[in-house]
Design a protein around this motif. Structure first.
Motif, mmCIF file in Angstrom:
data_model
loop_
_atom_site.group_PDB
_atom_site.id
_atom_site.type_symbol
_atom_site.label_atom_id
_atom_site.label_comp_id
_atom_site.label_asym_id
_atom_site.label_seq_id
_atom_site.Cartn_x
_atom_site.Cartn_y
_atom_site.Cartn_z
ATOM 1 N N ALA A 15 44.525 94.225 -29.461
ATOM 2 C CA ALA A 15 43.595 94.433 -30.571
ATOM 3 C C ALA A 15 43.049 93.102 -31.092
ATOM 4 O O ALA A 15 41.843 92.973 -31.356
ATOM 5 N N VAL A 16 43.922 92.091 -31.245
ATOM 6 C CA VAL A 16 43.469 90.801 -31.786
ATOM 7 C C VAL A 16 42.499 90.121 -30.822
ATOM 8 O O VAL A 16 41.402 89.701 -31.219
ATOM 9 N N SER A 17 42.884 90.001 -29.551
ATOM 10 C CA SER A 17 42.005 89.340 -28.587
ATOM 11 C C SER A 17 40.741 90.152 -28.335
ATOM 12 O O SER A 17 39.641 89.588 -28.219
ATOM 13 N N GLY A 18 40.867 91.479 -28.246
ATOM 14 C CA GLY A 18 39.696 92.310 -28.039
ATOM 15 C C GLY A 18 38.736 92.258 -29.214
ATOM 16 O O GLY A 18 37.510 92.170 -29.031
ATOM 17 N N GLY A 19 39.273 92.310 -30.431
ATOM 18 C CA GLY A 19 38.404 92.212 -31.606
ATOM 19 C C GLY A 19 37.694 90.870 -31.680
ATOM 20 O O GLY A 19 36.502 90.795 -32.012
ATOM 21 N N LEU A 20 38.433 89.806 -31.361
ATOM 22 C CA LEU A 20 37.798 88.483 -31.350
ATOM 23 C C LEU A 20 36.733 88.400 -30.253
ATOM 24 O O LEU A 20 35.680 87.782 -30.445
ATOM 25 N N GLY A 21 36.980 89.052 -29.113
ATOM 26 C CA GLY A 21 35.974 89.067 -28.050
ATOM 27 C C GLY A 21 34.700 89.759 -28.484
ATOM 28 O O GLY A 21 33.588 89.278 -28.183
ATOM 29 N N ALA A 25 42.771 89.909 -21.534
ATOM 30 C CA ALA A 25 43.255 88.521 -21.586
ATOM 31 C C ALA A 25 44.392 88.390 -22.591
ATOM 32 O O ALA A 25 45.360 87.650 -22.363
ATOM 33 N N GLY A 26 44.297 89.106 -23.714
ATOM 34 C CA GLY A 26 45.391 89.087 -24.684
ATOM 35 C C GLY A 26 46.676 89.664 -24.113
ATOM 36 O O GLY A 26 47.774 89.161 -24.382
ATOM 37 N N MET A 62 45.692 82.541 -24.734
ATOM 38 C CA MET A 62 46.552 81.823 -25.677
ATOM 39 C C MET A 62 46.696 82.595 -26.997
ATOM 40 O O MET A 62 47.784 82.674 -27.571
ATOM 41 N N ILE A 63 45.621 83.196 -27.457
ATOM 42 C CA ILE A 63 45.683 83.955 -28.710
ATOM 43 C C ILE A 63 46.586 85.180 -28.539
ATOM 44 O O ILE A 63 47.335 85.562 -29.452
ATOM 45 N N GLY A 64 46.554 85.805 -27.368
ATOM 46 C CA GLY A 64 47.471 86.914 -27.112
ATOM 47 C C GLY A 64 48.922 86.479 -27.164
ATOM 48 O O GLY A 64 49.785 87.203 -27.669
ATOM 49 N N ALA A 65 49.206 85.263 -26.652
ATOM 50 C CA ALA A 65 50.572 84.745 -26.705
ATOM 51 C C ALA A 65 50.995 84.470 -28.144
ATOM 52 O O ALA A 65 52.132 84.775 -28.541
ATOM 53 N N PHE A 122 32.737 93.208 -23.223
ATOM 54 C CA PHE A 122 33.311 91.881 -23.460
ATOM 55 C C PHE A 122 34.619 91.982 -24.234
ATOM 56 O O PHE A 122 35.576 91.246 -23.978
ATOM 57 N N GLY A 123 34.682 92.909 -25.181
ATOM 58 C CA GLY A 123 35.923 93.109 -25.929
ATOM 59 C C GLY A 123 37.037 93.625 -25.054
ATOM 60 O O GLY A 123 38.202 93.223 -25.206
ATOM 61 N N LEU A 124 36.715 94.511 -24.083
ATOM 62 C CA LEU A 124 37.741 95.018 -23.165
ATOM 63 C C LEU A 124 38.298 93.887 -22.309
ATOM 64 O O LEU A 124 39.521 93.760 -22.147
#
Length: 537
Positions: free
Chosen positions: A315-321, A445-446, A281-284, A438-440
């Motif tokens: 970058a956003v979803s991976g950084g949050l992960g 997912a993003g 959802m954050i990727g969307a 986990f970030g990857l």
């Protein structure tokens, strides 16, 4: 000498025949003009239909003027042909000659119009469009005549077929002619058999409906109609099968994107991440933000805004992960139930944070022009946005496989997965490998969110629709195996699309879930099991 004699003879023939041809043309124009000027609606409709058949340079302006109620006849009678005028603003032109005219408006009355005349005008416009210089317009006109199957269009179709150079348009014209022949009461048996053979090659539901009316009774026409119906029905079933496969592949591609990240965090790391759907959802939402900012500050790049959103969402979803792993997950390794509860609470927090930032309603993520529309291949409709998602998911998987197999990060990830203590003793910083792994998975997912934003509503609840399906794909394919994830995603996507017409969307998912549970009972480690942390000794 012979050529000169032949040329002289042709010239004399033209001089002799020219007055006759002119008289015939004038007679036709007179008849049409008399019908248009008539006070009877039937006469006007018949004249319009004949005008569409006759064609000519003045036919299209007359029909267009009649459609806009700008065609007038002089009230005075006795003149042959009756005077007709086209109004354009405050000026008039002679409808038959196209020359400027100055009639007395008080003596003019509009050509009569009712529903039958409107239908005749629409039919005439379709037939006149057959002479358009644009092949697409001629093809559309042929399709319109095919749908109307009006036998009066046969002369115009014959002229158009004789002069048509484009093979695709010529095929459409012949199919329209076949449709009109079946509606012609005086058509011979041979003509009808040839028309049925032509329509059999076209296929389609509209053809099936038209040919179906001839399948009753005995005789060669009825037999040919029944054979055509059987062939068309089989053709439609095959195209429907192909359409279901395409839709299944597009759904499977979305599931593959959503499940690839989970295959890393759950399959490789053994972490049950219930917040994985929220990372999608954050990727969307990252796609939505990038699209809005590009449109506001860099409008020239708006057509490629979706491409700019791809690295941003990763970058956003991976950084949050990475942040989630460092602040929460690293304290819960080896405790799957507590991990499940913690990430489930985290998913609720992320949903509410998204509602606070963007509101509870859907946000609009538009598709660029190059991803809109569809490609028609026979009876198969390939929508460009779903085709782009299929290609995108394949590229993401190829990049992820290359990362895991051909980069230092992938080598360290596989080393930690196979034997954590040995990897640590070799100098690998296993805590940071955990965070990057986990970030990857979160970044992938993003990327799934970027794809989902093109075919689904973007809302705070977006991730909930994909988390269960993602877990099913990973477990069915084999925990931690990307090839198993690919096979599982495509299999479940196609199976869902084939079950939906019979069982419905909800019941279809239930049937798939029951089938997966039964399969896992026989093969607990999925289609392609691998060795991971969960089975280390």
């Amino acid at each position: 000498m012979r050529r000169r004699i032949l040329a002289v003879r042709l010239l004399l023939a033209c001089l002799v025949l020219a007055p006759a041809i002119a008289r015939a043309a004038d007679a036709s124009i007179s008849d049409v003009a008399a019908g248009l000027a008539s006070p009877a609606y039937d006469d006007v409709a018949t004249a319009v239909e004949r005008l569409g058949v006759l064609g000519g340079p003045r036919a299209a302006p007359i029909v267009e003027a009649l459609r806009h109620r700008d065609l007038f006849a002089r009230s005075e009678a006795g003149q042959v042909p009756p005077p007709l005028f086209i109004r354009s603003g405050q000026s008039y032109t002679d409808a038959l000659t196209g020359q400027s005219a100055t009639p007395d408006p008080a003596t003019l009355r509009p050509v009569r119009m009712n529903n039958r005349v409107r239908g005749a005008v629409a039919s005439a416009e379709g037939m006149l469009q057959l002479a358009s210089p644009d092949p697409g317009s001629r093809s559309l006109a042929a399709d319109a005549i095919f749908a109307a199957h009006d036998a009066s269009a046969l002369p115009a179709l014959d002229r158009a077929i004789a002069g048509e150079q484009d093979p695709r348009v010529r095929t459409r014209l012949r199919q329209a002619r076949a449709s009109c022949l079946l509606a012609e009461p005086t058509a011979t048996t041979q003509d009808k058999l040839a028309a049925i053979a032509t329509l059999k090659q076209r296929g389609g539901l509209d053809t099936l409906a038209q040919v179906g009316g001839l399948a009753v009774g005995e005789g060669p026409v009825a037999k040919a109609a029944r054979n055509a119906i059987a062939a068309i029905d089989l053709n439609l079933r095959l195209w429907s099968f192909a359409q279901s496969i395409f839709y299944g592949l597009s759904l499977g591609s979305v599931l593959l994107l959503a499940a690839m990240g989970l295959a890393i965090t759950f399959g490789v790391m053994g972490v049950i991440n219930m917040a994985h759907g929220e990372l999608v959802m954050i990727g969307a939402y990252a796609t939505y933000v990038v699209q809005q900012q590009v449109a506001a500050h860099l409008p020239a790049l708006a057509p490629v805004g979706i491409l700019i959103a791809i690295p941003a969402a990763f970058a956003v979803s991976g950084g949050l992960g990475i942040l989630i792993e460092r602040s929460l997950i690293r304290f819960l390794y080896g405790r799957p139930l507590e991990t499940l509860l913690a990430t489930w609470g985290l998913s609720l927090i992320l949903q509410q944070a998204t509602r606070s930032l963007f509101g509870p309603t859907n946000v609009g993520v538009s598709s660029p022009a190059w991803m809109s529309g569809a490609i028609l291949i026979g009876g198969l409709t390939i929508t460009l946005n779903r085709l782009a998602i299929i290609v995108f998911s394949g590229l993401v998987m190829a990049a992820l496989m290359a990362t895991l197999r051909a980069t230092p990060l992938g080598l360290r990830m596989r080393a930690v997965t196979q034997n954590r203590r040995m990897a640590a003793s070799m100098g690998i910083r296993t805590p940071w490998i955990d965070a990057l792994t986990f970030g990857l998975g979160s970044g992938v997912a993003g990327l799934a969110g970027v794809a989902v934003s093109q075919i689904d509503n973007v809302s705070p609840n977006l991730g909930q629709a994909y988390i269960i399906d993602s877990f099913m794909v990973v477990v069915f394919g084999g925990v931690g195996n990307l090839w198993g994830t690919l096979v599982g995603a495509l299999s479940l996507g196609v199976l869902n699309k084939f079950l939906e017409p019979f069982a419905g969307a909800v019941l279809g998912k239930i049937v798939v879930l029951i089938a997966i549970i039964a399969f896992i009972q026989r093969r607990p480690r999925g289609l392609f099991p691998v060795r991971g942390r969960a089975v280390e000794t």
